[in-house]
Design an enzyme around this catalytic site. Structure first.
Site, short mmCIF file in Angstrom:
data_model
loop_
_atom_site.label_atom_id
_atom_site.label_comp_id
_atom_site.label_asym_id
_atom_site.label_seq_id
_atom_site.Cartn_x
_atom_site.Cartn_y
_atom_site.Cartn_z
N HIS A 121 -2.98 6.42 -1.75
CA HIS A 121 -1.92 5.44 -1.52
C HIS A 121 -1.88 4.47 -2.67
O HIS A 121 -2.93 4.10 -3.19
CB HIS A 121 -2.17 4.69 -0.19
N ASP A 149 0.46 9.55 6.82
CA ASP A 149 1.13 10.84 6.95
C ASP A 149 0.20 12.00 7.23
O ASP A 149 0.64 13.09 7.57
CB ASP A 149 1.90 11.14 5.66
#
Ligand code: ACO
Length: 428
Positions: free
Chosen positions: A305, A362
């Site tokens: 991320h 996700d």
């Protein structure tokens, strides 16, 4: 706490103002830098640039903290509802019971689409990606709801925001129904926001649809986890589009377009596809080796991320929710075993430890959504549905800021310097 930082540039000594937020890193105010030095700053990908000030969402990527209006995401996911979170993001405070009832009622009054919009769907191929349909249909709302397009009027802005939050489930469900050739289902306002979405997606006119409360709760939680995420790519896109004074529905369509990419909202679809491709636990080392290979473009989807360099707090909640949903639905999906084992192996591998690569939101959401019955192509559309509240909250905040101006980044030009036009016949 210092209030200025010194910078020597272009033969000048400058005092740059240091701005302090309520929490988080200070920022250097470089607004006058170009005027004073003739220099720009260079920051592709905006890794060190704050593009605005905002009171909506705070992230501490090193500590794995995500707060909406000060409230930790874990508490909101466990204890609140998506409607409460929508109220919180849009209006700044958690609603009282009375405020929540009124807000939910208002949203439920905007769930239907103009009937003419149904004809738009028929113009798409049946195999169109739902995100292609979402971009088109949400952009088209600007042609239908012109009475909430005056962005200088706070009330019209709020009506546009309510319309977007309310209509997004209808639009997403219709995209799904169209792809499988089933009739569109009308919204039912006696159901919750999330229950109604499930009914429009999985119900059929021939039967009464009964909402499963565990699935409803899990779906609501997924919406909460995706509701906002500070100045990410799609939100910045919405802000940038909105900064020119563009129509609100068109701005959200721009956000949807940005979200579609596999490095952003499309990662949940890519993550599940990857887990299915891996298939069995014994094949995981092969994929980990590929992810580490500099000459192979393959990345572990759902890992890493831009901001979180510690565990993504949304992934923690998501992992718990997977177990609940699989248990309730009696689904034994081998893909979940692959996900758990992959996480374990990656997190004990020096490559992932050193680069601080952890599962993001996700990684597990695809497993839940698939167990509920959504095809992978719908995953990003669900993300767009949930993120709409974040987009409209950030857009409202920007438009109501008296200092707001059109977003216009500059560049470091590396092309040819000035040269004279060469007539067509004289070119070599
Ligand atoms: N698998 C393997 N290696 C990775 C991964 C990954 N998923 N993510 C990053 N790396 C490596 C890069 O190769 C790079 O290595 P290097 O320093 O040796 O060159 C290093 O880690 C840093 O990566 P960057 O791409 O520079 O990090 P950035 O912050 O720009 O990217 C991103 C973040 C785009 C999310 C990236 O981690 C990625 O592509 N992940 C997979 C896609 C994904 O899951 N996206 C979802 C994001 S969350 C969301 O949108 C809700």
């Amino acid at each position: 706490m210092t209030d200025t930082a010194k910078l020597s540039a272009a033969g000048k000594d400058l005092d740059l103002k240091v701005m302090h937020g309520s929490v988080g890193p200070d920022v250097l105010d470089i607004r006058k830098l170009y005027a004073q030095t003739g220099m720009f700053t260079y920051d592709p990908g905006f890794t060190s640039t704050a593009s605005c000030d905002s009171a909506i969402t705070y992230i501490d990527g090193d500590e794995g903290v995500l707060l909406h209006r000060g409230y930790p995401i874990g508490q909101l996911a466990e204890q609140s509802s998506f409607m409460e979170v929508c109220h919180l993001l849009l209006n700044g405070e958690l609603p009282t019971q009375d405020e929540l009832d009124k807000f939910s009622y208002t949203i439920s009054r905007h769930t239907m689409l103009h009937e003419q919009l149904a004809t738009f769907y028929r113009g798409f191929r049946r195999d169109a990606h739902p995100m292609a349909i979402m971009c088109g249909v949400v952009g088209a709302l600007s042609a239908f709801y012109q009475d909430s397009a005056d962005i200088t009027d706070p009330q019209q802005r709020m009506i546009a925001s309510h319309r977007l939050i309310a209509k997004m489930p209808t639009i997403a469900a219709m995209a799904y129904k169209y792809s499988i050739g089933q009739p569109f289902m009308h919204p039912k306002n006696n159901l919750s926001y999330t229950g109604n979405f499930l009914q429009m997606t999985f119900g059929v006119p021939a039967e009464e649809y009964v909402v499963n409360p565990v699935v409803e709760k899990a779906m609501d939680r997924i919406f909460i986890l995706h509701a906002d995420h500070e100045q990410n790519a799609s939100t910045s896109t919405v802000r940038l589009a909105g900064s020119s004074g563009a129509n609100p529905f068109a701005c959200i369509a721009a956000g949807i377009a940005c979200l579609w990419g596999p490095a952003h909202g499309g990662a949940n679809e890519a993550a599940l596809n990857m887990l299915r491709e891996i298939g069995t636990v014994d094949r995981i080392p092969e994929y980990i080796a590929r992810a580490k290979d500099k000459n192979d473009p393959f990345r572990l989807m759902g890992f890493g991320h831009r901001v979180y360099k510690n565990y993504d707090p949304r992934a923690t909640v998501m992992q718990q929710t997977v177990r609940e949903v699989l248990g309730e639905l009696g689904v034994t999906d081998p893909v979940f075993d692959v996900a758990i084992a992959l996480e374990e192996m990656a997190l004990s591998d020096p490559y992932f430890i050193e680069k601080k690569l952890f599962p993001n939101v996700d990684f597990y959401s695809g497993v839940i959504l698939s167990a509920i019955g959504f095809p992978t192509t719908m995953f990003t559309a669900l993300f767009a549905l949930a993120r709409t509240v974040g987009w409209v909250a950030q857009w409202n905040e920007m438009i109501s800021d008296p200092e707001q101006k059109i977003g216009r980044p500059r560049q470091l030009y590396t092309g040819p310097t000035q040269r004279d036009y060469v007539a067509l016949g004289d070119r070599k």
